[in-house]
Design an enzyme around this catalytic site. Sequence first.
Site, PDB file in Angstrom:
ATOM      1  N   ASP A 325     -11.296 -44.880   4.399  1.00  0.00           N
ATOM      2  CA  ASP A 325     -12.349 -44.342   3.347  1.00  0.00           C
ATOM      3  C   ASP A 325     -13.064 -43.038   3.929  1.00  0.00           C
ATOM      4  O   ASP A 325     -12.742 -42.817   5.159  1.00  0.00           O
ATOM      5  CB  ASP A 325     -13.263 -45.378   2.991  1.00  0.00           C
ATOM      6  N   TRP A 326     -13.729 -42.373   2.890  1.00  0.00           N
ATOM      7  CA  TRP A 326     -14.241 -41.140   3.402  1.00  0.00           C
ATOM      8  C   TRP A 326     -15.208 -41.324   4.928  1.00  0.00           C
ATOM      9  O   TRP A 326     -16.202 -42.021   4.696  1.00  0.00           O
ATOM     10  CB  TRP A 326     -15.142 -40.563   2.106  1.00  0.00           C
TER      11      TRP A 326
END
Length: 768
Positions: A325-326
């Site tokens: 994820d980011w």
Amino acid sequence: MIKPLLKPMKIKLHRFFNYRLNILDPISKSIKITQMKKIIFALSAIIMITCAENTKNNTSDYKDKNAPIEDRIEHLISLMTLDEKIMQMNQWTYGKNANPNNIGEKMREVSPEIGSLLYRSTNPEYRNQIQKKAMTESRLGIPIIFGFDAIHGYRTIFPIPLAQASSWNTELVRESSAITAKESWLSGLDWTFSPMVDVARDARWGRVSEGYGEDTYANSAFAVAAVQGYQGSNLNEKYTIAACLKHFIGYSLSEGGRDYHYSDVSNQTLWETFMPPFEAGVNAGAATLMSGFNDISGIPASANHYTLTEVLKEKWKHDGFVVSDWGSVRNLVEQSVAKDLKEATQKAFMAGIEMDMVDNAYVDYLPELVAEGKVPMESIDEAVRRILRVKMKLGLFENPYVDVVSEEERYLLPEYLEVAEELASESFVLLKNENETLPITSKYKNLAIIGPMVKDSVHIMGFWEGMGRPEDVKTIYEGLEKEFKNKATLNYALGCDYDGDDTSGFDAALQAANNSDAIVLFLGEKRHWSGENGSRSTIALPKIQEDLVAALRKTNKPIILMLSSGRPLELIRLEKMADAIVEIWQPGTMAGPAVAGLLSGRHNPSGKLPMTFPQTTGQIPIYYNMRQAARPTLGHYQDIPRDPLYWFGHGLSYTTYDYSAIKLSSKKITKDQTLIAEVEVTNSGNLDGKESVLWFLKDPFASISRPIKELKHFEKKSIKAGEKVVYRFEIKPERDLSFVDSQGNRHLESGDFYVIINDQKVHFELVE
Ligand code: BGC
């Protein structure tokens, strides 16, 4: 040498109005790079020699589109240097963020060797130009995979996923996902970070809006529908994009609904509640998965070898890749399992994350980790193999470019808007309808149309509105004007804002109400009150909105309360004051016509709740498939009723449906037999409608305690007024009556079972 992708320091603006500073500095750590230069150079040389050797023995050319994919991949890997391999694992951003989240890279700064871009432009020509760089300027001409969050639409915005689940119409969800894929592909995308299949039971967590609600089976069914819609029958074809199941796994259990927080997940819950939707999505062919931000009982989701490798790759045999994820690789340092970004890189990579979203950690640290022997070359090859496999399946090597057509041909086509309206109207849930207040017939000639949602074109799209634009949205007011033209007079007043304490609009609202026969009041949440980082300590509407209802109640006019939110709401005070209540969620582009159609009766409501509405926030967690309490009648909160306000599955219609008794093909079955359950539903009212039958099973006694009941099948069908339709559930013991243990092993135990629909409960027995 790996080309620096970033300037020394970047400031990533938080997408949710609070600014989040994210200092991304390590890529251009030239000192470190210089120190490592000699080692990497030597290593690359060795690899090049080995590559050359391998090439000699390989018969397939990776450019030969007729050769088997696996042979092409092996050939390509044999030619790649370590740097080129690592670059394939790197994702950076291109283009301005629709949410002010990050500052994108300019085209010329994009390395032609990069594996993936988070593409925040709507321009397919830019994509093609960047892709051309990759195809012609990179040494081996490996195409880039372009990804983006098209979560509930790209430009045509469909209802939020939680609303989609309320429709119980998997076919419409599949269709809307296919439209999203087409709009996305024609804008330059190959990949969407969707669907989110985190089973969510805490409405304080804003991301409940992004998934399909509290039930495992429902999440599984919609996961499959979305994957099929995005990916079509062959990823290789035009207009299809790769899906990404997220967030693997247990993210929705963040403590207290606080986003990004620790989640304490027992293995039993992991396997029973959270794994099945991901497994269903993997079996449906989802090309990729995204890891989560959460710490799963001490081992963060982005460093979890058990979930990412042992389960996903080894047990489920997923052959695509996982993207972090980011910034979730970097987050491993914050989560205190890695002392620095280098260790975080090692942990994330070795756990099974093949692609690094925006951290540049892999580019920075994998070369030295390989040189130091901490990351084996076979693991690098395996990671690259997975990424290349997805690119090959997408046909990117042969068809690296997307078609360029005009925006008019690309977006918001009439048939897309039709699906958007249909899905929106099927997602609305009629929660209450005293004295048949709805639909609005000729009995109401003057309507007070009140509330901050009436003319809104922003919040009504919900969070993750893709590239949706407010000017595309058909507002509720526009919809009502068209629908009730020459039928009723609309007396509009704002009433109040979403929050704050300005009551100066109350008088005008009261006046509009006094001049009308009924009040249609549109209240709700702003878009960023749910979605990512959209946690709230209370799921009640702000006091000013409740005060407005109380003020209007005094007029004694019927109140039709229309609620737009990204989560279940606390309605304990409001429910008493309203004659009718409809949850419209965040319906997207076609909000206006869909809402107006529901109010006029053109659309007969058919939505049912995919998530329970508690009495109060303090009643969370409350969901229909809880385990039975030791003393079922005791132990409830003393200050509120025992049951929630509206259970999962609740939803009324303008017509009435009569259910026959459930018929079973047998009272006893063996493990290899199929039991047929049927129910006949009659539309006994005057309006045509659509009814979803939710089939539950109950296992009253087992070696591992079972939930009170579990949804195992659902089906939605149209039933014309006066007609009867048969619904059918084929119960297959291994699939429907078994349960998992804490290691994910299935057990099928004979004994008593019940089939449940509404308040009917019919017994059958599974015998040896
Ligand atoms: C979210 C993901 C999203 C990613 C890329 C993250 O902050 O958690 O769901 O796909 O950003 O925008």
